[in-house]
Scaffold this active site. Structure first.
Site, short mmCIF file in Angstrom:
data_model
loop_
_atom_site.label_atom_id
_atom_site.label_comp_id
_atom_site.label_asym_id
_atom_site.label_seq_id
_atom_site.Cartn_x
_atom_site.Cartn_y
_atom_site.Cartn_z
N GLY A 659 -19.62 23.55 68.71
CA GLY A 659 -18.25 23.16 68.71
C GLY A 659 -17.76 22.09 69.50
O GLY A 659 -18.81 21.51 69.99
N GLN A 660 -16.41 21.87 69.57
CA GLN A 660 -15.92 20.44 70.16
C GLN A 660 -16.38 20.73 71.85
O GLN A 660 -16.60 19.68 72.36
CB GLN A 660 -14.34 20.76 70.02
CG GLN A 660 -13.93 19.52 70.81
CD GLN A 660 -12.51 19.23 70.40
OE1 GLN A 660 -11.68 20.09 69.90
NE2 GLN A 660 -11.45 18.27 71.15
N GLY A 662 -18.48 23.41 73.22
CA GLY A 662 -19.67 24.18 73.58
C GLY A 662 -20.63 24.54 72.62
O GLY A 662 -20.31 24.06 71.35
N LYS A 679 -21.68 31.82 74.29
CA LYS A 679 -21.00 30.48 74.15
C LYS A 679 -21.14 29.76 75.42
O LYS A 679 -20.68 30.35 76.35
CB LYS A 679 -19.73 30.51 73.58
CG LYS A 679 -19.03 29.19 73.56
CD LYS A 679 -17.33 29.54 73.27
CE LYS A 679 -16.71 28.11 73.10
NZ LYS A 679 -15.40 28.43 72.60
N ASP A 775 -4.70 27.87 67.56
CA ASP A 775 -5.81 27.26 66.81
C ASP A 775 -6.24 28.25 65.75
O ASP A 775 -7.75 28.31 65.68
CB ASP A 775 -6.87 26.83 67.85
CG ASP A 775 -7.73 25.94 67.16
OD1 ASP A 775 -7.45 25.19 66.16
OD2 ASP A 775 -8.91 25.59 67.61
#
Length: 927
Positions: A659-660, A662, A679, A775
């Site tokens: 992801g952005q 992690g 994560k 989000d």
């Protein structure tokens, strides 16, 4: 002295025995691990104390300073600031609870120390030799307990081997010892014994301190208790517990405990709660024998210790199978199992650390919750106070105009009311006047006349009687004209004023007083004869005529008839119209005066609130930007310490995605949960650290919900990437796939609509907890094997009161108001509308309007101008209407999710039922 600088850890006890390098390495690892984690706990506690000091300093009227006027704040006994308490206000309840602070300070200050107790000194010395794997103490001569005079021995780490006498915690004695005279392998017995016939009291009380270059001593000190005759074990333990965490071992060499042993152990259990490691030291016969007692057999020692309450029937199983259970006392009768001391010490030390980490995290979480609640209160105060002021001004104007209208239109009614009142009361007034007793006037009983001055006084008193009675009657009737106002809006207005004045000086509630004056103007009408009023002139003319008549004729005799006659003339001379006009004029004058005073007072109140709100906004910003994030990071560290102590660091499996912020890995098993997703997040700066810490707090604070992905725990990896960075590992529930992958593979209509319902249920739950996700998108909706949805990634999730207006989210799902910085939880409704478009389309293809955008800026500009996804041919009319309502540009027009949910259910019932009976006319099945 002997063997300066020599390491003892490589040597072995001569002859066979259980000690050795393997046990020493395990003990070193255990105590080293404890010191390492204790250092992190100490650092967190130190920063927590500094945080609370800073809070006190920044929100007190004056900061504490050192006596010399330096920059350092003066600390109290527990490390707290010796400062004045916080002023009453929003953050006055934020403080480190004294009991918790004292407990935690004691934990971090007390390092572990192995204490060797025993049945006799021979057994204690033998156990010490086994622990160090070095025969440093004699064991053959110390066999007579009656003649033993062993002093307390303390073994510490040093680069050189040294032996000296020292008073505990004071100073070293300059005495020549036998070990100083010659080389030795075993400390001479005369150095170990107390010379009771010595005249030097200090030498009798002194400990023998031995420093050795030994691996185990580098991690933990060892204290051997003196013989029973020199000092009781409970006293030795009491002294040690004041400065250390004792790891108590008890050396046994007999098959049973003596009466004295039992008494000693009972006293220890009475005054202390520490577990004890009982170890039976090997005798020569045991060492030579190849057979020992089976584990399943219950020895006499085991039975005695169970009777004393040290052992339970399950203690062996607990120690052997569950590394996370709390430390319990342990009996080891097989000499080759001495290495179980490492298991015992590990559980004792871990219990200590876990309890401390839990206590510290409880303080963090409690204060963080207070911060968030106070942020809500401050935000509400900032929003509601201006509205209350405006409401107060508006309602007071309405009240003023209503009362003024009453004064203007009631004059004729008042005239009729006065005439009616006079007619009704006339006889009663005449009787009252006739029976009136005059004040300050002596009326002769024999009927003699009185002087002119007395006559004037009598007439004035009769007049005042008539006017006061008339005043009361008119006022009582006028009250009914304004009573309805109290019922309509005065009550609300008064409550509003009270809430506004609560935060001001309680002794000066002048605004409320003026409001009462406005309302009560009708209650205090005064039909008086002050100079300048038309009523005054009229009645004084009447009085003059009476006085003139009195001047030329004989003065009258004051009789009942005369008093009735004066009263009758006064009543007849009153003009009802002039009285009504006077009363209404007086009413308007009082009303205008009170209205102007109220307006001035309200302006003063508004000015006071303006200054207060400015301070509240500054404090709100400080809470959001500084206090809460800083405390959240400390909370993350303390909770992560607790998790790593209980469950160890998780092992990273294969990479599942990026992801952005992690990378997500597979994690087979952690903390009893399997499988898990891990994560790993490497925050690049302080802001991201703070955001991550707050996210973690919100997630951990949420009750478990079937529509949210569970967060199992967190661990901070200080050696991530080979030690190049620090990463936070978030261990979560692992699901089958995300919605993006699911739509790509194809999902049935019924499944997709059920997913939409699940997402709405999850968002509603977040909103009910005061959180905004910010989000919502395809990749943040995960599906289990039954294709039921759960919301994940609360990275941008915050309480409304903690939102700073930052622009966050995924561009195509972002509501237009996000770009203004002023938004609320309706941004999640907008994002759901976009998500529902994908769900209804059954594919992952971008809407055409968004696909044509060349950049994010282009996309954002189009969204601000009102660009939305297009309607596809497969869309059902009701589904399309729901999408349009959800992504409405005006946040106030978007439907509440409590309304969306039943609409979705009805759509699902209708479409899926139709789909099962005949081909759907709207949404097509994409499978």
């Amino acid at each position: 002295m002997e063997a300066d600088g020599q390491s003892w850890s490589g040597e072995s006890v001569s002859g066979p025995g259980p000690g050795g390098g393997g046990m020493i390495r395990e003990l070193c690892r255990g105590f080293g691990r404890y010191r390492r984690y204790l250092g992190r706990l100490r650092q967190n506690l130190r920063e927590t104390q500094k945080f609370f000091r800073d809070i006190k300093c920044s929100h007190s009227h004056s900061c504490p300073s050192s006596p010399a006027g330096g920059g350092a704040a003066e600390l109290g006994p527990a490390g707290d600031v010796a400062a004045a308490p916080l002023p009453a206000g929003q953050l006055s309840c934020i403080s480190f609870p004294p009991m918790e602070e004292k407990y935690l300070q004691q934990i971090v200050d007390h390092l572990p120390c192995i204490l060797i107790l025993g049945q006799d000194c021979n057994a204690k010395c033998q156990l010490l030799n086994l622990l160090l794997a070095v025969r440093v103490l004699p064991t053959l001569k110390l066999d007579s307990d009656e003649s033993c005079k062993l002093r307390r021995l303390r073994f510490t780490y040093g680069t050189r081997t040294q032996v000296s006498l020292a008073l505990p915690g004071q100073y070293e004695l300059v005495h020549t010892l036998a070990s100083h005279q010659d080389n030795w392998e075993t400390i001479p017995e005369e150095d170990l014994e107390v010379q009771e016939d010595s005249e030097d009291t200090a030498r009798v009380l002194a400990d023998l301190e031995v420093t050795m270059h030994h691996a185990l001593l580098q991690e933990v000190d060892i204290v051997v208790a003196p013989c029973h005759s020199h000092r009781p074990a409970v006293d030795v333990l009491s002294d040690l517990a004041n400065d250390f965490l004792p790891v108590i071992t008890y050396a046994l060499h007999k098959d049973e405990l003596s009466e004295r042993d039992e008494q000693e152990l009972q006293e220890i259990r009475k005054y202390f709660s520490f577990p004890v490691f009982f170890f039976k030291v090997p005798t020569l016969e045991i060492i030579r024998s190849s057979s020992g007692r089976a584990d399943s057999e219950r020895s006499p020692l085991s039975g005695q210790l169970m009777d004393l309450g040290y052992l339970s029937s399950s203690h062996r199983n607990c120690m052997a199978s569950d590394q996370d259970c709390r430390a319990q006392s342990m009996l080891v009768e097989q000499s080759e199992k001495l290495r179980q001391l490492s298991t015992f010490s590990h559980q004792l030390l871990q219990t200590r650390l876990v309890d401390a980490a839990k206590a510290l995290n409880a303080v963090h979480s409690h204060c963080l919750d207070i911060f968030i609640n106070q942020a809500f209160d401050m935000q509400r105060d900032l929003q509601i106070t201006p509205k209350r002021l405006e409401y107060t001004r508006k309602k007071e104007n309405e009240l003023y105009e209503s009362l003024m209208n009453i004064a203007n239109r009631k004059q004729e009614e008042m005239k009729d009311m006065i005439v009616e009142t006079l007619n009704t009361m006339k006889e009663e007034l005449l009787d009252d006047a006739a029976n009136m007793e005059f004040k300050d006037v002596i009326v002769p009983e024999n009927g003699e006349t009185v002087g002119t001055r007395e006559i004037k006084s009598c007439i004035r008193q009769i007049q005042e009687l008539i006017i006061s009675r008339l005043n009361q009657a008119v006022a009582n009737k006028l009250i009914s004209s304004v009573d309805y106002l109290r019922e309509s809006f005065v009550g609300t207005l008064e409550r509003c004023l009270q809430s506004l004045e609560k935060s001001q000086d309680v002794s000066v509630h002048i605004t409320s007083n003026y409001l009462k004056q406005i309302l009560n103007a009708a209650y205090h009408v005064e039909v008086t004869f002050h100079s300048g009023s038309s009523v005054t002139r009229m009645l004084w003319e009447q009085i003059k005529q009476i006085i003139q008549r009195i001047t030329w004729v004989n003065p009258p005799t004051i009789t009942l008839e005369w008093k009735r006659k004066v009263a009758q003339e006064a009543i007849d001379s009153l003009s009802a119209s002039k009285l009504a006009k006077s009363i209404c004029s007086q009413f308007r004058t009082r009303l205008n005066s009170s209205h102007e005073a109220f307006a001035a007072s309200l302006r003063q109140l508004e000015a006071g609130h303006s200054g207060r709100l400015e301070k509240t906004e500054d404090l709100w910003l400080k809470v959001r930007k500084d206090h809460a994030p800083r405390l959240a990071r400390l909370s993350l560290e303390s909770r992560s310490l607790q998790d790593v102590l209980l469950h160890r660091k998780p092992k990273l499996g294969q990479e599942l995605g990026r992801g952005q912020y992690g990378v997500v890995y597979l994690c087979d098993n952690w903390g009893g949960h399997f499988p898990c997703a891990l994560k790993s997040v490497v925050p690049p700066d302080e802001k991201h650290w703070n955001d991550l810490a707050l996210e973690f707090h919100y997630m951990r604070s949420l009750p478990k919900h079937e529509r949210l992905v569970d967060l199992h725990g967190s661990v901070i990896d200080y050696n991530y990437g080979g030690g190049s960075s620090v990463a936070v590992l978030l261990i979560m529930e692992r699901l089958h796939r995300d919605l993006y992958t699911g739509l790509k593979a194809g999902l049935s209509l019924e499944t997709r609509l059920q997913i939409a319902l699940d997402v709405v249920e999850g968002i509603r739950f977040l909103h009910s907890q005061g959180l905004v996700h910010r989000d919502i998108k395809l990749k943040n909706v995960l599906l289990d094997k039954q294709n039921r949805a759960k919301i994940t990634d609360l990275g941008f999730c915050k309480p409304e009161a903690m939102m700073s207006g930052s622009i966050v989210g995924t561009p195509i799902h972002m509501a237009p108001e996000l770009f203004t910085g002023k938004y609320d939880n309706s941004v999640d409704v907008y994002a759901f509308g976009i998500l529902f478009w994908y769900i209804c389309s059954g594919s992952i293809k971008l809407p055409e309007a968004f696909e044509r955008c060349a950049s994010k800026d282009h996309l954002w500009n189009n969204v601000r101008r009102g660009t939305r996804p297009e309607r596809l041919p497969v869309f059902d009319e009701e589904c399309w209407q729901l999408m349009e309502a959800c992504w409405d540009g005006d946040p106030s027009k978007r439907p509440l999710l409590g309304i969306v949910q039943p609409i979705l259910r009805s759509i699902m019932d209708r479409l899926c039922k139709c789909d099962s009976e005949r081909p759907s006319r709207g949404l097509d099945d994409s499978t």
